[in-house]
Design a protein around this motif. Sequence first.
Motif, short mmCIF file in Angstrom:
data_model
loop_
_atom_site.label_atom_id
_atom_site.label_comp_id
_atom_site.label_asym_id
_atom_site.label_seq_id
_atom_site.Cartn_x
_atom_site.Cartn_y
_atom_site.Cartn_z
N VAL A 1 40.93 42.59 49.44
CA VAL A 1 39.64 42.14 48.79
C VAL A 1 40.27 41.75 47.53
O VAL A 1 40.58 42.62 46.63
N PRO A 2 40.87 40.20 47.33
CA PRO A 2 41.99 40.81 46.07
C PRO A 2 40.54 40.29 44.91
O PRO A 2 39.98 39.32 44.88
N LEU A 3 41.15 40.68 43.17
CA LEU A 3 40.36 40.84 42.32
C LEU A 3 41.73 40.68 41.48
O LEU A 3 42.25 41.18 41.06
N VAL A 4 41.42 39.47 40.30
CA VAL A 4 42.51 38.19 39.81
C VAL A 4 42.39 37.96 38.61
O VAL A 4 41.07 37.26 38.97
N HIS A 5 43.23 38.25 37.80
CA HIS A 5 42.92 37.77 36.49
C HIS A 5 43.90 36.01 37.06
O HIS A 5 44.55 35.78 37.48
N ALA A 6 42.49 35.09 36.53
CA ALA A 6 42.88 33.42 36.80
C ALA A 6 43.78 32.42 36.08
O ALA A 6 44.12 32.08 35.47
N VAL A 7 44.71 33.21 36.69
CA VAL A 7 46.24 32.55 36.93
C VAL A 7 47.44 31.89 37.02
O VAL A 7 47.03 33.00 38.82
N GLY A 8 48.36 30.99 37.51
CA GLY A 8 49.39 30.81 38.46
C GLY A 8 49.25 30.76 39.18
O GLY A 8 48.22 30.71 39.55
N GLY A 9 49.89 31.45 40.22
CA GLY A 9 49.25 31.32 41.49
C GLY A 9 47.89 32.19 42.34
O GLY A 9 47.89 31.80 42.92
N LEU A 10 47.86 32.70 40.96
CA LEU A 10 46.33 33.42 41.45
C LEU A 10 45.67 32.86 41.02
O LEU A 10 44.80 32.82 42.18
N ASP A 11 45.15 32.22 40.68
CA ASP A 11 44.34 31.31 40.09
C ASP A 11 44.49 30.42 41.63
O ASP A 11 42.52 29.10 41.63
N ASP A 12 45.40 29.21 42.11
CA ASP A 12 45.45 28.93 43.15
C ASP A 12 45.22 29.04 44.44
O ASP A 12 44.90 28.28 45.54
N THR A 13 45.88 30.50 45.14
CA THR A 13 45.08 30.39 45.98
C THR A 13 43.72 31.47 46.04
O THR A 13 43.48 31.49 47.37
N ILE A 14 43.10 32.33 45.46
CA ILE A 14 41.63 32.82 45.01
C ILE A 14 40.85 31.85 45.29
O ILE A 14 40.86 31.04 43.72
N ARG A 15 39.68 31.88 45.63
CA ARG A 15 38.66 31.23 45.89
C ARG A 15 37.48 32.33 45.81
O ARG A 15 37.08 33.12 46.27
N THR A 16 36.90 32.08 44.13
CA THR A 16 36.44 33.20 43.62
C THR A 16 34.94 33.35 44.85
O THR A 16 34.17 32.06 45.12
N TYR A 17 34.39 34.28 44.79
CA TYR A 17 33.04 34.70 45.49
C TYR A 17 31.65 34.40 44.49
O TYR A 17 32.07 34.25 43.12
N ARG A 18 31.00 33.71 44.29
CA ARG A 18 29.91 33.63 43.88
C ARG A 18 28.71 33.64 45.33
O ARG A 18 28.67 33.16 46.62
N PRO A 19 27.45 33.94 45.37
CA PRO A 19 26.50 34.00 45.48
C PRO A 19 26.12 32.24 47.03
O PRO A 19 25.82 31.62 45.98
N ASN A 20 26.08 32.85 48.40
CA ASN A 20 26.35 31.09 48.65
C ASN A 20 27.57 30.26 48.56
O ASN A 20 27.38 29.09 49.25
N ALA A 21 28.94 30.81 48.23
CA ALA A 21 29.50 30.16 47.90
C ALA A 21 30.31 29.40 49.25
O ALA A 21 30.12 30.67 50.08
N ARG A 22 30.87 28.73 49.69
CA ARG A 22 31.74 28.81 50.88
C ARG A 22 33.20 28.54 50.75
O ARG A 22 33.58 28.64 49.70
N HIS A 23 33.34 29.57 51.54
CA HIS A 23 35.61 29.61 51.25
C HIS A 23 35.68 30.74 50.93
O HIS A 23 37.03 30.54 50.41
N ALA A 24 34.66 31.31 50.04
CA ALA A 24 35.00 32.55 49.40
C ALA A 24 36.92 33.83 49.76
O ALA A 24 36.03 33.54 50.82
N ASN A 25 36.86 33.73 49.08
CA ASN A 25 38.27 34.87 49.68
C ASN A 25 38.72 35.72 48.91
O ASN A 25 39.19 36.39 48.69
N GLY A 26 37.58 35.89 47.22
CA GLY A 26 38.23 37.18 46.48
C GLY A 26 36.98 37.00 45.35
O GLY A 26 36.16 36.06 45.30
N PHE A 27 37.70 37.58 44.46
CA PHE A 27 37.14 37.24 43.02
C PHE A 27 38.03 37.29 41.32
O PHE A 27 39.96 37.60 41.81
#
Length: 140
Positions: A52-78
Amino acid sequence: LHERHPSRVGVYFGFNEARAHQCEAGADLILMPSRFEPCGLNQMYSLRYGTVPLVHAVGGLDDTIRTYRPNARHANGFKFAGANVEAMVATLRQALRLYHNPLQWTRLMAEGMADDHSWDQSAREYVKVYKRARRDARDR
């Protein structure tokens, strides 16, 4: 740390791509606090490996990671915004809380492993963009 805990902490100095992939594949979480990241490959490797990636929301990291939230659909990291320790630590704490919920953590891992970052997928997206641009040019 390695000297005090040799069975739990490893240290390697040097470049070894195979070893880097093994470390990434064997980890539960990878921290990528990049200040600048035009694309990023490691988060995509991590997703494929179930790390599981935990990333600073910048550039390609922001583009590819969908942050986890309770009840979020299709999250893949933080993700955390703002290049500061406080934001990173708060997000890390959130990730560690979720880690202690094996069902939710496994779902997060599975979402990441299901992502398609292949060249075939990228090519399909480029074709859509080109067709849209051609259609827009025709409509003018």
